[in-house]
Design a protein around this motif. Structure first.
Motif, PDB file in Angstrom:
ATOM      1  N   SER A  53       0.832  -1.203   0.000  1.00 43.10           N
ATOM      2  CA  SER A  53       0.000   0.000   0.000  1.00 43.10           C
ATOM      3  C   SER A  53       0.868   1.254   0.000  1.00 43.10           C
ATOM      4  O   SER A  53       2.001   1.244   0.499  1.00 43.10           O
ATOM      5  N   LEU A  54       0.337   2.326  -0.545  1.00 47.92           N
ATOM      6  CA  LEU A  54       1.052   3.597  -0.560  1.00 47.92           C
ATOM      7  C   LEU A  54       1.279   4.109   0.862  1.00 47.92           C
ATOM      8  O   LEU A  54       2.351   4.629   1.174  1.00 47.92           O
ATOM      9  N   THR A  55       0.264   3.960   1.711  1.00 51.16           N
ATOM     10  CA  THR A  55       0.411   4.427   3.093  1.00 51.16           C
ATOM     11  C   THR A  55       1.419   3.586   3.850  1.00 51.16           C
ATOM     12  O   THR A  55       2.279   4.117   4.562  1.00 51.16           O
ATOM     13  N   GLY A  56       1.336   2.294   3.684  1.00 53.99           N
ATOM     14  CA  GLY A  56       2.273   1.408   4.365  1.00 53.99           C
ATOM     15  C   GLY A  56       3.708   1.667   3.969  1.00 53.99           C
ATOM     16  O   GLY A  56       4.612   1.616   4.811  1.00 53.99           O
ATOM     17  N   ALA A  57       3.923   1.964   2.717  1.00 61.10           N
ATOM     18  CA  ALA A  57       5.278   2.216   2.220  1.00 61.10           C
ATOM     19  C   ALA A  57       5.868   3.482   2.822  1.00 61.10           C
ATOM     20  O   ALA A  57       7.081   3.643   2.850  1.00 61.10           O
ATOM     21  N   ARG A  58       5.022   4.382   3.307  1.00 62.09           N
ATOM     22  CA  ARG A  58       5.515   5.638   3.902  1.00 62.09           C
ATOM     23  C   ARG A  58       5.540   5.596   5.416  1.00 62.09           C
ATOM     24  O   ARG A  58       6.084   6.503   6.047  1.00 62.09           O
ATOM     25  N   THR A  59       4.967   4.586   5.993  1.00 62.23           N
ATOM     26  CA  THR A  59       4.874   4.538   7.459  1.00 62.23           C
ATOM     27  C   THR A  59       5.531   3.299   8.056  1.00 62.23           C
ATOM     28  O   THR A  59       6.494   3.417   8.808  1.00 62.23           O
ATOM     29  N   ARG A  60       5.004   2.122   7.719  1.00 60.09           N
ATOM     30  CA  ARG A  60       5.540   0.884   8.284  1.00 60.09           C
ATOM     31  C   ARG A  60       5.619  -0.185   7.194  1.00 60.09           C
ATOM     32  O   ARG A  60       4.789  -1.090   7.145  1.00 60.09           O
ATOM     33  N   PRO A  61       6.625  -0.069   6.323  1.00 57.55           N
ATOM     34  CA  PRO A  61       6.753  -1.049   5.239  1.00 57.55           C
ATOM     35  C   PRO A  61       6.881  -2.458   5.770  1.00 57.55           C
ATOM     36  O   PRO A  61       7.478  -2.695   6.816  1.00 57.55           O
ATOM     37  N   ARG A  62       6.351  -3.384   4.995  1.00 64.40           N
ATOM     38  CA  ARG A  62       6.352  -4.777   5.420  1.00 64.40           C
ATOM     39  C   ARG A  62       7.705  -5.440   5.220  1.00 64.40           C
ATOM     40  O   ARG A  62       8.121  -6.251   6.034  1.00 64.40           O
ATOM     41  N   TYR A  63       8.383  -5.105   4.122  1.00 64.24           N
ATOM     42  CA  TYR A  63       9.633  -5.766   3.784  1.00 64.24           C
ATOM     43  C   TYR A  63      10.786  -4.759   3.778  1.00 64.24           C
ATOM     44  O   TYR A  63      10.629  -3.630   3.315  1.00 64.24           O
ATOM     45  N   TRP A  64      11.927  -5.222   4.282  1.00 63.86           N
ATOM     46  CA  TRP A  64      13.103  -4.359   4.411  1.00 63.86           C
ATOM     47  C   TRP A  64      14.347  -5.042   3.886  1.00 63.86           C
ATOM     48  O   TRP A  64      14.506  -6.257   4.023  1.00 63.86           O
ATOM     49  N   GLY A  65      15.241  -4.241   3.321  1.00 60.93           N
ATOM     50  CA  GLY A  65      16.563  -4.728   2.997  1.00 60.93           C
ATOM     51  C   GLY A  65      17.479  -4.593   4.200  1.00 60.93           C
ATOM     52  O   GLY A  65      17.051  -4.148   5.274  1.00 60.93           O
ATOM     53  N   GLN A  66      18.736  -4.958   4.016  1.00 60.65           N
ATOM     54  CA  GLN A  66      19.706  -4.918   5.111  1.00 60.65           C
ATOM     55  C   GLN A  66      20.293  -3.532   5.320  1.00 60.65           C
ATOM     56  O   GLN A  66      20.858  -3.264   6.382  1.00 60.65           O
ATOM     57  N   GLY A  67      20.182  -2.691   4.324  1.00 58.46           N
ATOM     58  CA  GLY A  67      20.684  -1.328   4.454  1.00 58.46           C
ATOM     59  C   GLY A  67      22.051  -1.139   3.822  1.00 58.46           C
ATOM     60  O   GLY A  67      22.842  -2.076   3.712  1.00 58.46           O
ATOM     61  N   THR A  68      22.312   0.094   3.409  1.00 62.79           N
ATOM     62  CA  THR A  68      23.612   0.463   2.854  1.00 62.79           C
ATOM     63  C   THR A  68      24.002   1.825   3.424  1.00 62.79           C
ATOM     64  O   THR A  68      23.174   2.738   3.516  1.00 62.79           O
ATOM     65  N   GLN A  69      25.270   1.934   3.811  1.00 62.86           N
ATOM     66  CA  GLN A  69      25.733   3.151   4.482  1.00 62.86           C
ATOM     67  C   GLN A  69      26.040   4.246   3.469  1.00 62.86           C
ATOM     68  O   GLN A  69      26.734   4.023   2.463  1.00 62.86           O
ATOM     69  N   VAL A  70      25.540   5.434   3.751  1.00 66.76           N
ATOM     70  CA  VAL A  70      25.877   6.631   2.979  1.00 66.76           C
ATOM     71  C   VAL A  70      26.497   7.631   3.947  1.00 66.76           C
ATOM     72  O   VAL A  70      25.882   7.974   4.969  1.00 66.76           O
ATOM     73  N   THR A  71      27.701   8.068   3.644  1.00 66.30           N
ATOM     74  CA  THR A  71      28.394   9.035   4.484  1.00 66.30           C
ATOM     75  C   THR A  71      28.765  10.255   3.649  1.00 66.30           C
ATOM     76  O   THR A  71      29.421  10.111   2.611  1.00 66.30           O
ATOM     77  N   VAL A  72      28.330  11.416   4.098  1.00 63.49           N
ATOM     78  CA  VAL A  72      28.612  12.670   3.391  1.00 63.49           C
ATOM     79  C   VAL A  72      29.531  13.503   4.263  1.00 63.49           C
ATOM     80  O   VAL A  72      29.164  13.899   5.368  1.00 63.49           O
ATOM     81  N   SER A  73      30.715  13.764   3.769  1.00 65.61           N
ATOM     82  CA  SER A  73      31.690  14.539   4.528  1.00 65.61           C
ATOM     83  C   SER A  73      31.560  16.032   4.204  1.00 65.61           C
ATOM     84  O   SER A  73      31.240  16.409   3.088  1.00 65.61           O
ATOM     85  N   SER A  74      31.851  16.849   5.191  1.00 62.46           N
ATOM     86  CA  SER A  74      31.730  18.303   5.007  1.00 62.46           C
ATOM     87  C   SER A  74      33.025  18.912   4.509  1.00 62.46           C
ATOM     88  O   SER A  74      34.041  18.266   4.453  1.00 62.46           O
TER      89      SER A  74
END
Length: 122
Positions: free
Chosen positions: A101-122
């Motif tokens: 659902s559109l709402t679920g995708a913005r609030t509590r998605p059912r499925y998740w990946g493991q994540g990937t790190q993004v680091t922005v240096s100043s």
């Protein structure tokens, strides 16, 4: 069941760009709403962007509007997040997600990946 695998994270200087990709697999995966969340150190996970299965409905968090672009390729079962004009406050682990659902995708998605790190240096 949907499996999600992110790629494309890394270290970039402020003002630079990165492109995240997410490969999705599973039954009827192309019919799901896809999106991205992120979690910065010491902060709660927050919504970034989502895209409907046909790509006709797209949402962005106010903090990334005009800088980030979400897209999907249903033939390849991938969703991407192009991030431009990156700021140090964009530093976070970025998670691909999916929901029926559109709402679920913005609030509590059912499925998740493991994540990937993004680091922005100043």
């Amino acid at each position: 069941q949907v499996q999600l695998v992110e790629s494309g994270g890394g270290l970039v200087q402020a003002g630079g760009s990165l492109r995240l990709s997410c490969a999705a697999s599973g039954r009827d995966v192309s019919s799901y709403v896809m999106g991205w969340f992120r979690q910065a150190p010491g902060k709660e996970r927050e919504f970034v962007a989502s895209i409907s299965w046909r790509g006709r409905t797209i949402y962005y968090a106010d903090s990334v509007k005009g800088r980030f672009t979400i897209s999907r390729d249903n033939a390849k079962n991938t969703v991407s997040l192009q991030m431009n004009s990156l700021k140090p406050e964009d530093t976070a682990v970025y998670y691909c997600n999916a929901d029926d659902s559109l709402t679920g995708a913005r609030t509590r998605p059912r499925y998740w990946g493991q994540g990937t790190q993004v680091t922005v240096s100043s």
